[in-house]
Each structure stands twice: as structure tokens, then as C-alpha cells.
Design a protein around this motif. Structure first.
Motif, PDB file in Angstrom:
ATOM      1  N   ASP A  28      14.523  42.135  38.922  1.00 37.26           N
ATOM      2  CA  ASP A  28      14.895  40.788  39.366  1.00 37.26           C
ATOM      3  C   ASP A  28      13.751  39.829  39.052  1.00 37.26           C
ATOM      4  O   ASP A  28      12.837  39.624  39.853  1.00 37.26           O
ATOM      5  CB  ASP A  28      15.171  40.799  40.885  1.00 37.26           C
ATOM      6  CG  ASP A  28      15.718  39.467  41.376  1.00 37.26           C
ATOM      7  OD1 ASP A  28      16.060  39.362  42.562  1.00 37.26           O
ATOM      8  OD2 ASP A  28      15.771  38.517  40.555  1.00 37.26           O
ATOM      9  N   TYR A  52      11.878  28.137  32.785  1.00 37.62           N
ATOM     10  CA  TYR A  52      12.412  27.445  33.978  1.00 37.62           C
ATOM     11  C   TYR A  52      13.940  27.408  33.962  1.00 37.62           C
ATOM     12  O   TYR A  52      14.581  27.403  35.009  1.00 37.62           O
ATOM     13  CB  TYR A  52      11.775  26.063  34.111  1.00 37.62           C
ATOM     14  CG  TYR A  52      10.378  26.133  34.740  1.00 37.62           C
ATOM     15  CD1 TYR A  52       9.279  26.566  33.998  1.00 37.62           C
ATOM     16  CD2 TYR A  52      10.168  25.840  36.091  1.00 37.62           C
ATOM     17  CE1 TYR A  52       8.026  26.688  34.573  1.00 37.62           C
ATOM     18  CE2 TYR A  52       8.900  25.951  36.672  1.00 37.62           C
ATOM     19  CZ  TYR A  52       7.838  26.377  35.909  1.00 37.62           C
ATOM     20  OH  TYR A  52       6.588  26.511  36.489  1.00 37.62           O
ATOM     21  N   GLU A  53      14.530  27.396  32.760  1.00 36.40           N
ATOM     22  CA  GLU A  53      16.004  27.490  32.674  1.00 36.40           C
ATOM     23  C   GLU A  53      16.471  28.878  33.118  1.00 36.40           C
ATOM     24  O   GLU A  53      17.456  29.015  33.854  1.00 36.40           O
ATOM     25  CB  GLU A  53      16.482  27.205  31.243  1.00 36.40           C
ATOM     26  CG  GLU A  53      16.410  25.736  30.875  1.00 36.40           C
ATOM     27  CD  GLU A  53      16.817  25.468  29.437  1.00 36.40           C
ATOM     28  OE1 GLU A  53      16.911  24.282  29.051  1.00 36.40           O
ATOM     29  OE2 GLU A  53      17.039  26.440  28.671  1.00 36.40           O
ATOM     30  N   LYS A  56      16.263  28.994  36.854  1.00 34.56           N
ATOM     31  CA  LYS A  56      17.362  28.255  37.501  1.00 34.56           C
ATOM     32  C   LYS A  56      18.655  29.070  37.435  1.00 34.56           C
ATOM     33  O   LYS A  56      19.425  29.147  38.394  1.00 34.56           O
ATOM     34  CB  LYS A  56      17.551  26.916  36.801  1.00 34.56           C
ATOM     35  CG  LYS A  56      18.564  26.000  37.468  1.00 34.56           C
ATOM     36  CD  LYS A  56      18.345  24.559  37.074  1.00 34.56           C
ATOM     37  CE  LYS A  56      19.077  23.594  37.993  1.00 34.56           C
ATOM     38  NZ  LYS A  56      18.807  22.185  37.633  1.00 34.56           N
ATOM     39  N   SER A  57      18.848  29.719  36.285  1.00 32.91           N
ATOM     40  CA  SER A  57      20.095  30.461  36.078  1.00 32.91           C
ATOM     41  C   SER A  57      20.231  31.632  37.045  1.00 32.91           C
ATOM     42  O   SER A  57      21.342  31.989  37.436  1.00 32.91           O
ATOM     43  CB  SER A  57      20.152  30.961  34.625  1.00 32.91           C
ATOM     44  OG  SER A  57      21.455  31.355  34.277  1.00 32.91           O
ATOM     45  N   ILE A  58      19.085  32.219  37.462  1.00 31.96           N
ATOM     46  CA  ILE A  58      19.173  33.325  38.432  1.00 31.96           C
ATOM     47  C   ILE A  58      18.771  32.855  39.828  1.00 31.96           C
ATOM     48  O   ILE A  58      18.477  33.668  40.715  1.00 31.96           O
ATOM     49  CB  ILE A  58      18.337  34.557  37.996  1.00 31.96           C
ATOM     50  CG1 ILE A  58      16.829  34.261  38.013  1.00 31.96           C
ATOM     51  CG2 ILE A  58      18.779  35.073  36.642  1.00 31.96           C
ATOM     52  CD1 ILE A  58      15.965  35.519  37.855  1.00 31.96           C
ATOM     53  N   ASN A  59      18.696  31.542  39.981  1.00 33.12           N
ATOM     54  CA  ASN A  59      18.405  30.949  41.302  1.00 33.12           C
ATOM     55  C   ASN A  59      17.076  31.430  41.871  1.00 33.12           C
ATOM     56  O   ASN A  59      16.966  31.751  43.065  1.00 33.12           O
ATOM     57  CB  ASN A  59      19.545  31.279  42.282  1.00 33.12           C
ATOM     58  CG  ASN A  59      19.575  30.264  43.438  1.00 33.12           C
ATOM     59  OD1 ASN A  59      19.147  29.126  43.286  1.00 33.12           O
ATOM     60  ND2 ASN A  59      20.048  30.707  44.594  1.00 33.12           N
ATOM     61  N   LEU A  60      16.110  31.535  40.979  1.00 25.45           N
ATOM     62  CA  LEU A  60      14.761  31.964  41.373  1.00 25.45           C
ATOM     63  C   LEU A  60      13.857  30.735  41.433  1.00 25.45           C
ATOM     64  O   LEU A  60      13.795  29.959  40.467  1.00 25.45           O
ATOM     65  CB  LEU A  60      14.202  32.976  40.353  1.00 25.45           C
ATOM     66  CG  LEU A  60      12.885  33.687  40.660  1.00 25.45           C
ATOM     67  CD1 LEU A  60      12.785  34.972  39.838  1.00 25.45           C
ATOM     68  CD2 LEU A  60      11.669  32.826  40.411  1.00 25.45           C
ATOM     69  N   THR A  61      13.184  30.556  42.565  1.00 28.92           N
ATOM     70  CA  THR A  61      12.227  29.454  42.706  1.00 28.92           C
ATOM     71  C   THR A  61      10.850  29.941  42.291  1.00 28.92           C
ATOM     72  O   THR A  61      10.278  30.830  42.928  1.00 28.92           O
ATOM     73  CB  THR A  61      12.196  28.963  44.171  1.00 28.92           C
ATOM     74  OG1 THR A  61      13.523  28.551  44.542  1.00 28.92           O
ATOM     75  CG2 THR A  61      11.227  27.790  44.320  1.00 28.92           C
ATOM     76  N   ARG A  93      11.077  37.930  41.439  1.00 26.04           N
ATOM     77  CA  ARG A  93      11.563  37.398  42.723  1.00 26.04           C
ATOM     78  C   ARG A  93      10.502  37.562  43.806  1.00 26.04           C
ATOM     79  O   ARG A  93      10.473  36.846  44.778  1.00 26.04           O
ATOM     80  CB  ARG A  93      12.833  38.118  43.152  1.00 26.04           C
ATOM     81  CG  ARG A  93      13.588  37.487  44.297  1.00 26.04           C
ATOM     82  CD  ARG A  93      14.407  36.303  43.904  1.00 26.04           C
ATOM     83  NE  ARG A  93      15.440  36.653  42.945  1.00 26.04           N
ATOM     84  CZ  ARG A  93      16.350  35.782  42.481  1.00 26.04           C
ATOM     85  NH1 ARG A  93      16.321  34.540  42.885  1.00 26.04           N
ATOM     86  NH2 ARG A  93      17.269  36.151  41.603  1.00 26.04           N
ATOM     87  N   ASN A 103      17.163  36.979  49.088  1.00 27.92           N
ATOM     88  CA  ASN A 103      16.751  36.116  50.203  1.00 27.92           C
ATOM     89  C   ASN A 103      15.653  36.743  51.056  1.00 27.92           C
ATOM     90  O   ASN A 103      15.009  36.061  51.843  1.00 27.92           O
ATOM     91  CB  ASN A 103      17.976  35.790  51.085  1.00 27.92           C
ATOM     92  CG  ASN A 103      18.985  34.918  50.336  1.00 27.92           C
ATOM     93  OD1 ASN A 103      18.606  33.921  49.726  1.00 27.92           O
ATOM     94  ND2 ASN A 103      20.237  35.356  50.314  1.00 27.92           N
TER      95      ASN A 103
END
Ligand SMILES: Cc1ncc(COP(=O)(O)O)c(CNc2cccc(C(=O)O)c2)c1O
Length: 290
Positions: A28, A52-53, A56-61, A93, A103
Motif C-alpha cells: 500500500d 502526487y497523482e 491522490k488516486s489511492i487516497n494517500l496523503t 501508507r 484509516n
């Protein structure tokens, strides 16, 4: 070697991540392979845009701004006094529990390694590669989109296992519909009927930085370029074929599945593009020691 790990530079032997890091437990995370040439980091902006794309695509900050990540790359090279290097930038992650729920990971792990990499011997650049199409297909974009440069490289690894077991150094994966997609760590081009062809992004491939650079260089050289699906037949009957990637750069293909491509040696279009690519690598990208 000093490695950037979560805000600090540590010695190689101290560069460790938790066994609860979800990059390790589940793949991940995302990564970039970048190169520095002659004191500049080639296409750094384009690599960071893709990083960064992918995030964003895997919703990772990621947790730091793109500009600060650029400084991480540059400082890693400075700390190791490198002007020519291969850079591996990894963002996972982060540490969580044994469940896969992202999360439960509070903070991304950020790693930057600057070293050397060599995928293929020099003779292969001079004579061309033998490659093989493999049974394993490129990931379906609806499952895990190949546009995301994720830490999930098992699709690529399985293709690599298949070709090396057949005694061939690189694999060409097909799309679910049987069209040519890409290699395990590189995009593919063929030159046929005076047109340079490469699979479209919609085929389900990684949007290679080197691929895009070659497309731009071809256009400046007035070589007609088309991003379009093609089959193994088109590949077998092409006049030229070559692969592109950060690690591989541009490498010619002389044989696919036992079919000799063109005259079985690097072609004029490949040589022209490689010459322009080499020139560009000497002047593109932010200076490391400015
Ligand atoms: C599947 C795939 N397709 C194309 C490329 C070429 O993309 P770039 O032109 O942006 O590099 C890649 C790149 N993959 C890549 C890049 C750098 C190193 C390694 C490695 O095997 O260590 C792999 C890749 O993994």
C-alpha cells in the motif's frame, strides 16, 4: 550512503521501517524511479506530478508539499555528493495494525534513496534485446490501474519470472484484449510504415516520463507519432522496436518471440531519438548543487 527516512538522513544500516508498515504488509504505497544526470535531476517536476497523482488516486496523503518533496530529492543527492545517480522515492501508507484498513495508518512513510541502477548490459544497448510476450496480462485498469505507479509490482514480477524462465531478459505484457501494453519496467515503441507507434494510456499502461519525452523528441524531429493500440503482428512486422524507461532509458529490441525485428539491430530512428535524449538529459531539470 545516507538515506532520507521520514524527515531525517540516516545511514543505510539504520534505514529501517516498521514491520507494521502497510507498504511492506500490503504494497500500500507508491514510488518513483528518477535519474540525475550531470548535476541535474531529469524531469523532476514530471516525476513529482505523477507521484502526487498516484497518491491522490489511492487516497494517500503524502503529508508534505510537492516543493518540499523536490527538496528531499535534491538534498538526498547533496548528502551523498551525487551528480549522476538513480533515485528511488517511496511513499507508503505508513505504520498501522495488521488489518488492511488504511484509516489505521496515521502518517505516511517517506523514503528517498540515491544510488546506482543497471537493468541491462551495455552490449544490449549496442545489439538490442531479445524480448518475449508473456501469458500474464497487464493489470486491468478497473482492478488496479497501471497508471498508478504503486508498490504493487507483482504483476510485473510475475511477467519477469515468466520471461527469465524462458531464458529471455524482458517481457512484453498484453492488455486484457490481447493488444501490446508494455514491458515489466518500460514502455514500448515500434516504427512501422514510417510512423512511430506506442500504446495509448487507455490501454492500461504506466504513463512513462521517458515515453512522453520520446514522443516530444520525435515531434521535434518531424517523425510522425501515433498513440494507438497494436498487436503482436504489428510488432513482429515492424521495422524497429525499442523500450523506454527511467532505468532502461532507450533500449533497442532486436527479436520478439523469435521474430527478428527489421534488420535485427538498432535502427536509424532509434539512434536519432537516443542521440536527442542523451542531449536533453544533460540540460534538463533543477541543478543539485546550484
Ligand atoms: C510498468 C512500467 N512501465 C513503464 C515504465 C517507464 O516509466 P518511466 O519512463 O517514467 O520510468 C516503468 C518505470 N519503471 C521503473 C522505473 C525505474 C526503475 C524501475 C526498476 O525496475 O527499478 C522501474 C514501469 O514500471
Amino acid at each position: 550512503m545516507l538515506i532520507y527516512l521520514n524527515g531525517s538522513f540516516v545511514a543505510e544500516e539504520d534505514a529501517k521501517v516498521s514491520v507494521f508498515d502497510h507498504g511492506f504488509l500490503y504494497g500500500d504505497g507508491i514510488f518513483e524511479g528518477i535519474r540525475a544526470y550531470h548535476g541535474r535531476v531529469f524531469k523532476l517536476e514530471e516525476h513529482l506530478k505523477r507521484l502526487y497523482e498516484s497518491a491522490k488516486s489511492i487516497n494517500l496523503t503524502i503529508g508534505i508539499a510537492k516543493e518540499d518533496m523536490a527538496e528531499v530529492v535534491l538534498e538526498t543527492l547533496r548528502k551523498n555528493d551525487l551528480k549522476d545517480a538513480y533515485i528511488r522515492l517511496v511513499v507508503s501508507r505508513g505504520k498501522g495494525d495488521l488489518g488492511l484498513d488504511p484509516n489505521n495508518c496515521s502518517k505516511a512513510t517517506i523514503i528517498c534513496i540515491a544510488a546506482q541502477i543497471k537493468l541491462f548490459e551495455q552490449t544490449m544497448y549496442e545489439q538490442g534485446l531479445n524480448v518475449k510476450t508473456v501469458a500474464i496480462r497487464r493489470n486491468n485498469p478497473d482492478s488496479l490501474n497501471p497508471r498508478i505507479k504503486s508498490l504493487n509490482y507483482l504483476n510485473n514480477v510475475l511477467a519477469k519470472i515468466e520471461c527469465t524462465q524462458a531464458g529471455v531478459i524482458e517481457a512484453i505484457m498484453l492488455t486484457q484484449d490481447g493488444y501490446v501494453a508494455e514491458g515489466t519496467a518500460d514502455n514500448i515503441f515500434i516504427y512501422r510504415n514510417n510512423v512511430l507507434l506506442t500504446p495509448p494510456l487507455s490501454a492500461g499502461i504506466l504513463e512513462g516520463i521517458t515515453r512522453n519525452t520520446v514522443i516530444q523528441l520525435a515531434q521535434t524531429l518531424d517523425i510522425e507519432v501515433k498513440e494507438m493500440l497494436f498487436t503482436r503482428h504489428d510488432m513482429y512486422t515492424a521495422d524497429e522496436c525499442f523500450l523506454t524507461g527511467t532505468a532502461a532509458e532507450l533500449i533497442p529490441v532486436r527479436n520478439v518471440d523469435g521474430r527478428e525485428i527489421g534488420l535485427g539491430k538498432p535502427g536509424a530512428i532509434f539512434k536519432q531519438l537516443l542521440k536527442e535524449f542523451r542531449t536533453l538529459t544533460q540540460v534538463n531539470g533543477p541543478e543539485i548543487f546550484s
